[in-house]
Scaffold this active site. Sequence first.
Site, PDB file in Angstrom:
ATOM      1  N   ARG A   8      -2.514  -4.448 -18.878  1.00 50.83           N
ATOM      2  CA  ARG A   8      -1.199  -4.748 -18.626  1.00 50.83           C
ATOM      3  C   ARG A   8      -0.403  -6.104 -19.043  1.00 50.83           C
ATOM      4  NH1 ARG A   8      -0.886  -3.125 -12.489  1.00 50.83           N
ATOM      5  NH2 ARG A   8      -1.359  -0.781 -13.035  1.00 50.83           N
ATOM      6  N   GLU A  65      -5.166   5.169 -16.587  1.00 56.13           N
ATOM      7  CA  GLU A  65      -4.090   4.273 -16.785  1.00 56.13           C
ATOM      8  C   GLU A  65      -4.752   3.285 -17.678  1.00 56.13           C
ATOM      9  OE1 GLU A  65      -3.207   2.616 -12.753  1.00 56.13           O
ATOM     10  OE2 GLU A  65      -3.209   4.641 -12.152  1.00 56.13           O
ATOM     11  N   ARG A 105      -5.875  -8.140 -13.538  1.00 54.41           N
ATOM     12  CA  ARG A 105      -6.489  -7.207 -12.667  1.00 54.41           C
ATOM     13  C   ARG A 105      -6.368  -5.732 -13.606  1.00 54.41           C
ATOM     14  NH1 ARG A 105      -4.261  -2.865  -9.227  1.00 54.41           N
ATOM     15  NH2 ARG A 105      -2.013  -4.001  -9.651  1.00 54.41           N
ATOM     16  N   HIS A 150       4.424  -7.989  -9.992  1.00 54.47           N
ATOM     17  CA  HIS A 150       3.813  -6.911  -9.433  1.00 54.47           C
ATOM     18  C   HIS A 150       2.379  -7.171  -8.387  1.00 54.47           C
ATOM     19  CE1 HIS A 150       2.497  -2.644  -9.080  1.00 54.47           C
ATOM     20  NE2 HIS A 150       1.383  -3.093  -9.616  1.00 54.47           N
ATOM     21  N   LEU A 174      -6.433  -1.316  -4.673  1.00 49.20           N
ATOM     22  CA  LEU A 174      -6.879  -0.686  -3.309  1.00 49.20           C
ATOM     23  C   LEU A 174      -8.344  -0.574  -3.271  1.00 49.20           C
ATOM     24  CD1 LEU A 174      -4.091   2.233  -4.032  1.00 49.20           C
ATOM     25  CD2 LEU A 174      -4.048   0.371  -2.537  1.00 49.20           C
ATOM     26  N   THR A 177       0.780  -1.322  -0.048  1.00 48.03           N
ATOM     27  CA  THR A 177      -0.121   0.040  -0.010  1.00 48.03           C
ATOM     28  C   THR A 177       0.772   1.401   0.012  1.00 48.03           C
ATOM     29  OG1 THR A 177      -1.862  -1.214   1.150  1.00 48.03           O
ATOM     30  CG2 THR A 177      -1.841   1.233   1.296  1.00 48.03           C
ATOM     31  N   HIS A 205       4.096  -6.023 -13.952  1.00 49.68           N
ATOM     32  CA  HIS A 205       4.020  -4.503 -14.429  1.00 49.68           C
ATOM     33  C   HIS A 205       4.937  -4.414 -15.653  1.00 49.68           C
ATOM     34  CE1 HIS A 205       3.622  -0.294 -14.469  1.00 49.68           C
ATOM     35  NE2 HIS A 205       2.467  -0.394 -13.352  1.00 49.68           N
TER      36      HIS A 205
END
Length: 535
Positions: free
Chosen positions: A286, A114, A382, A347, A388, A42, A240
């Site tokens: 990604r 993003e 994801r 990642h 988060l 985090t 990532h």
Amino acid sequence: MERVSNYLVIGSGIAGLSFALRAAKTGTVTVITKKEAAESSTNYAQGGIATVWSGEDTFESHIEDTHRAGAGLCHPDVVDLVVRDAPARIKELIAWGVRFTRRSGMREYDLGREGGHSRRRIFHAKDLTGREVERALLEQARRNPRIKLHENHAAINLITRQRLEGFDPHGTDEALGAYVLDQETGRIHTCIADATILATGGVGKVYLYTSNPDIATGDGIAMAYRAGATIANMEFVQFHPTCLYHPHAKSFLISEAVRGEGAVLLNRAGKRFMQGVHPMAELAPRDIVARAIDSELKRTGEDCVYLDITRKGASFIRERFPNIHETCLSFGIDMTKEAIPVVPAAHYLCGGVRTDLDGETDIRRLFAVGECACTGLHGANRLASNSLLEALVYSARAVRRTNELYIGKPRPRLRVPKWEPGKAQESDEAVVVSHNWDEIRRMMWNYVGIVRSNKRLSRALDRIELLKREISEYYWNFKVTGDLLELRNICTVAELIVRCAMQRKESRGLHTTIDYPYLDDEHGRKDTLIRRERF
Ligand code: FAD
Ligand code: SIN
């Protein structure tokens, strides 16, 4: 430390702390965390938190983007509830004191973009979102008299009814708490609670190159697996695309938000290579960007590719990405004038301990929240900045469920024995731990990376079996230390990743194999599940 509390929360990242803050309204909360409280993934999050906020955005669009990234495996009910709950969770963070970046000179929040998102919808605090969130949550938790926070305390194993009374493959088990190592004194505490919450984060350290901090050793997943909980989708490890390539940078992340603001990927010859790969080019999901870089590196034999944002101008770059700019400068790279050398690195884990819609696992009273959980939101890949968010939504749901079922109700009456050290001696060969750590991480990088094959997966499993025996012998003969616990856990997690990868006989999302290079919707459109058959 407290022997008994209503809630035992393991981990002090966004999942653990947001759970603790809400749970403290109805009970006593013990939070344990294995290093300093702020040390968590985090704390390093850069890009931000996705939510539908602007009038031009819609829930349907965020839902569609999440499904598109997840390659057919996201659970529709989960995506729906997470996306629709997001604005409320952002407001709650703001009420807890998180200061998100506003547009210059305005009251409106600055929404970033993003990869995989078709709109601007990312709440951020410049490029230090995680640090700001962690700061605010920790401040709140430290002020709350019902929350006791213990740093340098590592959970070793869960205590469950079946551990005490014997394994029953058909009965429902329940969690009673955990054994916890005080890493300063070496004492092992028995912590009992009405509900035990795994909020232990991801597994990045199982790979040689990772964006994750050292705490990311999959402890919660390994503990839950040992206790008999179902684990899901471990083959979906997200790489990532852009970590800084520099011998001393320890995989520093260059946020996807940099591409969101217009940065392009170049090969050494200065040519863009994403345009022919996907209509969204550098802003493709990604998995696609990471694979394209991997293939470009293999094709050219180069060590890295380059990320170029120079055309945005120095003042914009310094203002929007102060941390990335400063860090690159400290390695002699001025991103306002030159392209940044980048490579992919492990990642995020999309799999984890399988939970229901309220974060409860198939062991009653045991909850998994945040990156250690597999809720069904991410599917096979994801969407950026959904992690988060997932932690916030699920910690709220888990608190509600614990209140309904367990708090203020009688807890199981069982005699829980103290930790039994047996004949364990002080370790005399710390080198065994460091050597095995290194071997697992290197092997996972080389054999179980972005592109896989049956042959490499089998090789990896053979090595893991040998290492498992060696580590187990070491574990039972020597006193437990934090390093030894982590080694045992990364070995378990490595095995789970390999075994899940072997089960999936297709290429989907983050799992690509040369032996099954196609999508097989007939057989592959389901979660990969794995569960220990006996203790
Ligand atoms: P963490 O924040 O990792 O916290 C885990 C906690 O558990 C730590 O306190 C740790 O010490 C503790 N712990 C672990 N094992 C034990 C044990 N055995 N005993 C006691 N304590 C233990 N996601 C986004 O959505 N947006 C982003 O912009 C973003 N950027 C990222 C950038 C980086 C560099 C990284 C690494 C990740 C990023 N992610 C982002 C992913 C996201 O940060 C994580 O998925 C998320 O923070 C996980 O939160 P968590 O609370 O589940 O775990
Ligand atoms: C990033 O800033 O690129 C990380 C975002 C994420 O992992 O969601």
